[in-house]
Motif scaffolding. Structure first.
Motif, PDB file in Angstrom:
ATOM      1  N   VAL A  36      54.709  -6.511  70.314  1.00  0.00           N
ATOM      2  CA  VAL A  36      54.280  -7.498  71.312  1.00  0.00           C
ATOM      3  C   VAL A  36      52.786  -7.289  71.569  1.00  0.00           C
ATOM      4  O   VAL A  36      52.244  -6.229  71.255  1.00  0.00           O
ATOM      5  CB  VAL A  36      55.079  -7.373  72.636  1.00  0.00           C
ATOM      6  N   PRO A  37      52.113  -8.278  72.140  1.00  0.00           N
ATOM      7  CA  PRO A  37      50.692  -8.095  72.466  1.00  0.00           C
ATOM      8  C   PRO A  37      50.504  -6.877  73.377  1.00  0.00           C
ATOM      9  O   PRO A  37      51.293  -6.635  74.289  1.00  0.00           O
ATOM     10  CB  PRO A  37      50.324  -9.391  73.187  1.00  0.00           C
ATOM     11  N   ALA A  38      49.448  -6.125  73.126  1.00  0.00           N
ATOM     12  CA  ALA A  38      49.208  -4.887  73.860  1.00  0.00           C
ATOM     13  C   ALA A  38      49.253  -5.086  75.371  1.00  0.00           C
ATOM     14  O   ALA A  38      49.876  -4.294  76.090  1.00  0.00           O
ATOM     15  CB  ALA A  38      47.870  -4.285  73.439  1.00  0.00           C
ATOM     16  N   LEU A  39      48.611  -6.124  75.873  1.00  0.00           N
ATOM     17  CA  LEU A  39      48.588  -6.342  77.317  1.00  0.00           C
ATOM     18  C   LEU A  39      49.983  -6.589  77.880  1.00  0.00           C
ATOM     19  O   LEU A  39      50.261  -6.277  79.033  1.00  0.00           O
ATOM     20  CB  LEU A  39      47.656  -7.508  77.676  1.00  0.00           C
ATOM     21  N   ASP A  40      50.879  -7.136  77.068  1.00  0.00           N
ATOM     22  CA  ASP A  40      52.238  -7.431  77.511  1.00  0.00           C
ATOM     23  C   ASP A  40      53.179  -6.238  77.354  1.00  0.00           C
ATOM     24  O   ASP A  40      54.203  -6.169  78.030  1.00  0.00           O
ATOM     25  CB  ASP A  40      52.783  -8.630  76.751  1.00  0.00           C
ATOM     26  N   LEU A  41      52.839  -5.292  76.483  1.00  0.00           N
ATOM     27  CA  LEU A  41      53.698  -4.134  76.243  1.00  0.00           C
ATOM     28  C   LEU A  41      53.774  -3.231  77.466  1.00  0.00           C
ATOM     29  O   LEU A  41      54.849  -2.786  77.863  1.00  0.00           O
ATOM     30  CB  LEU A  41      53.175  -3.325  75.047  1.00  0.00           C
ATOM     31  N   TYR A  42      52.650  -2.959  78.075  1.00  0.00           N
ATOM     32  CA  TYR A  42      52.584  -1.973  79.153  1.00  0.00           C
ATOM     33  C   TYR A  42      53.077  -2.574  80.460  1.00  0.00           C
ATOM     34  O   TYR A  42      52.669  -3.660  80.852  1.00  0.00           O
ATOM     35  CB  TYR A  42      51.153  -1.453  79.293  1.00  0.00           C
ATOM     36  N   GLN A  43      53.963  -1.849  81.135  1.00  0.00           N
ATOM     37  CA  GLN A  43      54.598  -2.349  82.350  1.00  0.00           C
ATOM     38  C   GLN A  43      54.200  -1.573  83.601  1.00  0.00           C
ATOM     39  O   GLN A  43      54.470  -2.005  84.706  1.00  0.00           O
ATOM     40  CB  GLN A  43      56.123  -2.310  82.193  1.00  0.00           C
ATOM     41  N   GLY A  44      53.581  -0.426  83.434  1.00  0.00           N
ATOM     42  CA  GLY A  44      53.235   0.413  84.571  1.00  0.00           C
ATOM     43  C   GLY A  44      51.802   0.230  85.017  1.00  0.00           C
ATOM     44  O   GLY A  44      51.087  -0.663  84.569  1.00  0.00           O
ATOM     45  N   TRP A  45      51.428   1.112  85.928  1.00  0.00           N
ATOM     46  CA  TRP A  45      50.086   1.233  86.463  1.00  0.00           C
ATOM     47  C   TRP A  45      49.613  -0.108  87.005  1.00  0.00           C
ATOM     48  O   TRP A  45      50.303  -0.724  87.806  1.00  0.00           O
ATOM     49  CB  TRP A  45      49.157   1.821  85.418  1.00  0.00           C
ATOM     50  N   PHE A  47      48.989  -2.885  85.146  1.00  0.00           N
ATOM     51  CA  PHE A  47      49.177  -3.958  84.159  1.00  0.00           C
ATOM     52  C   PHE A  47      49.796  -5.226  84.742  1.00  0.00           C
ATOM     53  O   PHE A  47      49.349  -6.325  84.401  1.00  0.00           O
ATOM     54  CB  PHE A  47      49.966  -3.458  82.943  1.00  0.00           C
ATOM     55  N   PRO A  48      50.810  -5.141  85.605  1.00  0.00           N
ATOM     56  CA  PRO A  48      51.349  -6.398  86.149  1.00  0.00           C
ATOM     57  C   PRO A  48      50.290  -7.224  86.896  1.00  0.00           C
ATOM     58  O   PRO A  48      50.200  -8.439  86.706  1.00  0.00           O
ATOM     59  CB  PRO A  48      52.466  -5.933  87.090  1.00  0.00           C
ATOM     60  N   GLN A  49      49.461  -6.578  87.711  1.00  0.00           N
ATOM     61  CA  GLN A  49      48.431  -7.293  88.459  1.00  0.00           C
ATOM     62  C   GLN A  49      47.360  -7.854  87.521  1.00  0.00           C
ATOM     63  O   GLN A  49      46.888  -8.975  87.705  1.00  0.00           O
ATOM     64  CB  GLN A  49      47.760  -6.373  89.484  1.00  0.00           C
ATOM     65  N   VAL A  54      44.976 -12.601  84.068  1.00  0.00           N
ATOM     66  CA  VAL A  54      44.446 -13.069  82.784  1.00  0.00           C
ATOM     67  C   VAL A  54      45.465 -13.776  81.895  1.00  0.00           C
ATOM     68  O   VAL A  54      45.085 -14.366  80.883  1.00  0.00           O
ATOM     69  CB  VAL A  54      43.793 -11.905  81.990  1.00  0.00           C
ATOM     70  N   ALA A  55      46.750 -13.741  82.259  1.00  0.00           N
ATOM     71  CA  ALA A  55      47.812 -14.227  81.373  1.00  0.00           C
ATOM     72  C   ALA A  55      47.588 -15.641  80.845  1.00  0.00           C
ATOM     73  O   ALA A  55      47.765 -15.896  79.665  1.00  0.00           O
ATOM     74  CB  ALA A  55      49.164 -14.151  82.082  1.00  0.00           C
ATOM     75  N   ASP A  56      47.200 -16.543  81.714  1.00  0.00           N
ATOM     76  CA  ASP A  56      47.061 -17.948  81.318  1.00  0.00           C
ATOM     77  C   ASP A  56      45.633 -18.335  80.958  1.00  0.00           C
ATOM     78  O   ASP A  56      45.299 -19.517  80.924  1.00  0.00           O
ATOM     79  CB  ASP A  56      47.570 -18.855  82.445  1.00  0.00           C
ATOM     80  N   HIS A  57      44.796 -17.348  80.707  1.00  0.00           N
ATOM     81  CA  HIS A  57      43.383 -17.588  80.422  1.00  0.00           C
ATOM     82  C   HIS A  57      42.979 -16.890  79.124  1.00  0.00           C
ATOM     83  O   HIS A  57      42.564 -15.732  79.156  1.00  0.00           O
ATOM     84  CB  HIS A  57      42.505 -17.095  81.578  1.00  0.00           C
ATOM     85  N   PRO A  58      43.080 -17.573  77.996  1.00  0.00           N
ATOM     86  CA  PRO A  58      42.716 -16.935  76.728  1.00  0.00           C
ATOM     87  C   PRO A  58      41.295 -16.374  76.727  1.00  0.00           C
ATOM     88  O   PRO A  58      41.037 -15.344  76.109  1.00  0.00           O
ATOM     89  CB  PRO A  58      42.862 -18.051  75.696  1.00  0.00           C
ATOM     90  N   GLU A  59      40.370 -17.035  77.446  1.00  0.00           N
ATOM     91  CA  GLU A  59      38.992 -16.551  77.476  1.00  0.00           C
ATOM     92  C   GLU A  59      38.890 -15.212  78.208  1.00  0.00           C
ATOM     93  O   GLU A  59      38.015 -14.403  77.887  1.00  0.00           O
ATOM     94  CB  GLU A  59      38.055 -17.590  78.103  1.00  0.00           C
ATOM     95  N   TYR A  60      39.776 -14.941  79.165  1.00  0.00           N
ATOM     96  CA  TYR A  60      39.781 -13.643  79.850  1.00  0.00           C
ATOM     97  C   TYR A  60      40.508 -12.605  78.998  1.00  0.00           C
ATOM     98  O   TYR A  60      40.092 -11.452  78.928  1.00  0.00           O
ATOM     99  CB  TYR A  60      40.459 -13.718  81.215  1.00  0.00           C
ATOM    100  N   ARG A  61      41.624 -13.013  78.393  1.00  0.00           N
ATOM    101  CA  ARG A  61      42.383 -12.079  77.542  1.00  0.00           C
ATOM    102  C   ARG A  61      41.510 -11.587  76.392  1.00  0.00           C
ATOM    103  O   ARG A  61      41.601 -10.438  75.994  1.00  0.00           O
ATOM    104  CB  ARG A  61      43.646 -12.744  77.000  1.00  0.00           C
ATOM    105  N   SER A  62      40.649 -12.457  75.865  1.00  0.00           N
ATOM    106  CA  SER A  62      39.787 -12.042  74.753  1.00  0.00           C
ATOM    107  C   SER A  62      38.731 -11.042  75.199  1.00  0.00           C
ATOM    108  O   SER A  62      38.099 -10.388  74.371  1.00  0.00           O
ATOM    109  CB  SER A  62      39.124 -13.259  74.102  1.00  0.00           C
TER     110      SER A  62
END
Length: 159
Positions: A36-45, A47-49, A54-62
């Motif tokens: 899975v995409p790295a940002l989606d793999l991690y569930q702790g710390w 990462f949810p916030q 950034v989830a719906d913003h490809p320009e931020y995810r990049s």
């Protein structure tokens, strides 16, 4: 009379595409064995916030990178499989040159003026200080999430 700024015309900060977030990985990951995409793999710390921002913003995810104890520096959308690997001081030092080279390559493709580092001290040692004019370091983003939000808001990275 002066010409209106981009912020006045668009409501967006001119600095918004020039930020970079680097976040250290977390122990908690999605269950299973699928990549899975790295940002989606991690569930702790934090990462949810961060994903919420950034989830719906490809320009931020990049412009969001994950620093992994096993894989080094990863793009948010780089697919990886779940793993367990503890970052040791030896590993942090041995990976520093590779991580620095990956960061330099990323910055060449995606220039930035500011970085927000969400890193515990050992991960910061692995990354080093990015060669940017402004670097914000938050070693405990869970306790200081409002500080993280202020930086992201200043860049125009709306949720």
């Amino acid at each position: 009379m002066t010409a209106p700024s981009e912020r006045q015309l668009t409501g967006r900060s001119t600095a918004s595409p020039c930020g970079l977030v680097v976040v250290g990985c977390s122990r908690r990951k999605l269950p299973g064995t699928e990549r899975v995409p790295a940002l989606d793999l991690y569930q702790g710390w934090c990462f949810p916030q961060l994903r919420e921002r950034v989830a719906d913003h490809p320009e931020y995810r990049s412009r969001t990178l994950v620093l992994s104890a096993r894989h080094g520096l990863l793009g948010a959308d780089e697919p990886i499989e779940p793993y367990y690997h503890v970052l040791t001081p030896e590993r942090a030092l041995s990976q520093r040159d590779l991580v620095s080279a990956a960061l330099a390559e990323h910055l060449e493709r995606n220039p930035a003026r500011e970085a927000l580092l969400l890193l515990e001290p050992l991960y910061f040692q692995m990354l080093g200080l990015p060669p940017l004019p402004v670097v914000h370091v938050v070693s405990d983003p869970m306790a200081h999430w409002p500080q993280v939000e202020r930086v992201l808001d200043g860049w125009g990275w709306a949720a």
